[in-house]
Design a protein around this motif. Structure first.
Motif, PDB file in Angstrom:
ATOM      1  N   VAL A 102      15.325  -5.580   9.601  1.00  0.00           N
ATOM      2  CA  VAL A 102      15.258  -4.839   8.343  1.00  0.00           C
ATOM      3  C   VAL A 102      14.624  -3.474   8.593  1.00  0.00           C
ATOM      4  N   ALA A 103      14.836  -2.580   7.630  1.00  0.00           N
ATOM      5  CA  ALA A 103      14.235  -1.242   7.696  1.00  0.00           C
ATOM      6  C   ALA A 103      13.432  -0.997   6.424  1.00  0.00           C
ATOM      7  N   PHE A 104      12.245  -0.440   6.596  1.00  0.00           N
ATOM      8  CA  PHE A 104      11.355  -0.127   5.475  1.00  0.00           C
ATOM      9  C   PHE A 104      11.362   1.369   5.185  1.00  0.00           C
ATOM     10  N   LEU A 105      11.119   1.710   3.930  1.00  0.00           N
ATOM     11  CA  LEU A 105      10.899   3.098   3.535  1.00  0.00           C
ATOM     12  C   LEU A 105       9.826   3.120   2.437  1.00  0.00           C
ATOM     13  N   GLY A 106      10.238   2.909   1.197  1.00  0.00           N
ATOM     14  CA  GLY A 106       9.302   3.015   0.084  1.00  0.00           C
ATOM     15  C   GLY A 106       8.122   2.072   0.157  1.00  0.00           C
ATOM     16  N   ALA A 107       8.326   0.861   0.679  1.00  0.00           N
ATOM     17  CA  ALA A 107       7.237  -0.122   0.734  1.00  0.00           C
ATOM     18  C   ALA A 107       6.082   0.355   1.614  1.00  0.00           C
ATOM     19  N   VAL A 108       6.375   1.252   2.554  1.00  0.00           N
ATOM     20  CA  VAL A 108       5.321   1.815   3.418  1.00  0.00           C
ATOM     21  C   VAL A 108       4.810   3.139   2.879  1.00  0.00           C
ATOM     22  N   TRP A 109       5.731   4.022   2.452  1.00  0.00           N
ATOM     23  CA  TRP A 109       5.376   5.413   2.173  1.00  0.00           C
ATOM     24  C   TRP A 109       5.003   5.723   0.728  1.00  0.00           C
ATOM     25  N   ASN A 110       5.257   4.816  -0.199  1.00  0.00           N
ATOM     26  CA  ASN A 110       5.052   5.176  -1.613  1.00  0.00           C
ATOM     27  C   ASN A 110       3.615   5.511  -1.966  1.00  0.00           C
ATOM     28  N   ASP A 111       2.666   5.061  -1.172  1.00  0.00           N
ATOM     29  CA  ASP A 111       1.265   5.444  -1.360  1.00  0.00           C
ATOM     30  C   ASP A 111       0.740   5.960  -0.030  1.00  0.00           C
ATOM     31  N   LEU A 112       0.655   7.282   0.101  1.00  0.00           N
ATOM     32  CA  LEU A 112       0.272   7.877   1.384  1.00  0.00           C
ATOM     33  C   LEU A 112      -1.164   7.554   1.785  1.00  0.00           C
ATOM     34  N   SER A 113      -1.966   7.113   0.830  1.00  0.00           N
ATOM     35  CA  SER A 113      -3.358   6.780   1.158  1.00  0.00           C
ATOM     36  C   SER A 113      -3.479   5.401   1.801  1.00  0.00           C
ATOM     37  N   SER A 114      -2.413   4.618   1.774  1.00  0.00           N
ATOM     38  CA  SER A 114      -2.509   3.262   2.334  1.00  0.00           C
ATOM     39  C   SER A 114      -1.300   2.914   3.203  1.00  0.00           C
ATOM     40  N   VAL A 115      -0.785   3.917   3.905  1.00  0.00           N
ATOM     41  CA  VAL A 115       0.411   3.720   4.726  1.00  0.00           C
ATOM     42  C   VAL A 115       0.187   2.648   5.796  1.00  0.00           C
ATOM     43  N   LEU A 116      -0.910   2.752   6.530  1.00  0.00           N
ATOM     44  CA  LEU A 116      -1.168   1.789   7.608  1.00  0.00           C
ATOM     45  C   LEU A 116      -1.359   0.381   7.065  1.00  0.00           C
ATOM     46  N   GLN A 117      -2.112   0.271   5.960  1.00  0.00           N
ATOM     47  CA  GLN A 117      -2.332  -1.045   5.343  1.00  0.00           C
ATOM     48  C   GLN A 117      -1.015  -1.640   4.860  1.00  0.00           C
ATOM     49  N   ASN A 118      -0.181  -0.802   4.212  1.00  0.00           N
ATOM     50  CA  ASN A 118       1.122  -1.270   3.739  1.00  0.00           C
ATOM     51  C   ASN A 118       1.950  -1.813   4.901  1.00  0.00           C
ATOM     52  N   TYR A 119       1.981  -1.038   5.970  1.00  0.00           N
ATOM     53  CA  TYR A 119       2.780  -1.419   7.129  1.00  0.00           C
ATOM     54  C   TYR A 119       2.279  -2.724   7.752  1.00  0.00           C
ATOM     55  N   GLN A 120       0.969  -2.841   7.902  1.00  0.00           N
ATOM     56  CA  GLN A 120       0.421  -4.027   8.549  1.00  0.00           C
ATOM     57  C   GLN A 120       0.610  -5.288   7.700  1.00  0.00           C
ATOM     58  N   LEU A 121       0.573  -5.137   6.376  1.00  0.00           N
ATOM     59  CA  LEU A 121       0.845  -6.278   5.493  1.00  0.00           C
ATOM     60  C   LEU A 121       2.292  -6.738   5.633  1.00  0.00           C
ATOM     61  N   LEU A 122       3.209  -5.788   5.743  1.00  0.00           N
ATOM     62  CA  LEU A 122       4.620  -6.129   5.933  1.00  0.00           C
ATOM     63  C   LEU A 122       4.834  -6.840   7.273  1.00  0.00           C
TER      64      LEU A 122
END
Length: 205
Positions: A176-196
């Motif tokens: 799969v490929a991610f976009l909005g689920a990672v980038w929609n909040d620039l203050s938590s990009v790393l956290q978003n990515y690691q949760l995914l």
């Protein structure tokens, strides 16, 4: 389940630093996609990314960047692919493969998959679910692919996030490929990515 990440379509301050951080925590593949942006702007961003990560980047514009920076590969948009006749497309794929690079493309209708060259490395298919990053961008196909077999990988894109990963997996997607689920909040990009990433690991245990 494998994954990759699409960049935001426009450049922003601190982007290279965030990308370096994502690569550092294990991002395996970045699609550098900046429609209508200049070659110089692409070059400037790439020069700010650690060169050890170039082999994980697929570029969507300016094929010359692939050889210049030693990138992972080239993505042909649907429009770019349709601009080429079969001979030209085969020649481009062969040239990139001879240089050790991947070539992929995009499709938005299931029937288009059956006319793609068999020597492509992958095709993204989208949107799988309602888009997170684009308003009112909805699926027009039901993308269950368990019954489809191709020589290239199918990568699910569009609306891919914590709530939809399990469904995508059940529908047969193994990448799969991610976009909005990672980038929609620039203050938590790393956290978003690691949760995914944790969600993917939990799915495939």
């Amino acid at each position: 389940m494998k994954h990759r990440l699409y960049s935001l379509p426009s450049f922003f301050e601190g982007e290279a630093s965030l990308l370096n951080s994502l690569f550092k925590v294990g991002l395996p593949c970045l699609h550098l996609r900046k429609p209508q942006q200049t070659l110089d702007a692409y070059t400037c961003l790439l020069e700010q990314i650690d060169a050890s990560y170039y082999s994980r980047i697929i570029v969507h514009q300016y094929p010359e960047l692939v050889s210049k920076f030693g990138l992972l590969g080239l993505h042909l948009t649907e429009a770019a692919r349709q601009h080429l006749n079969n001979e030209e497309l085969q020649a481009l794929i062969s040239e990139q493969h001879q240089n050790g690079c991947l070539v992929g493309t995009s499709v938005h209708q299931k029937k288009a998959l059956f006319s793609l060259p068999s020597n492509l490395d992958y095709s993204t298919v989208s949107p799988i679910f309602p888009s997170i990053s684009k308003k009112n961008y909805q699926p027009t196909e039901h993308w269950q692919i368990t019954e489809l077999e191709f020589s290239f990988a199918l990568v699910g894109l569009g609306g891919m996030g914590m709530e939809t990963l399990e469904v995508a997996y059940e529908w047969g997607f193994r990448e799969v490929a991610f976009l909005g689920a990672v980038w929609n909040d620039l203050s938590s990009v790393l956290q978003n990515y690691q949760l995914l990433c944790k969600k993917i690991n939990d799915l495939t245990l």
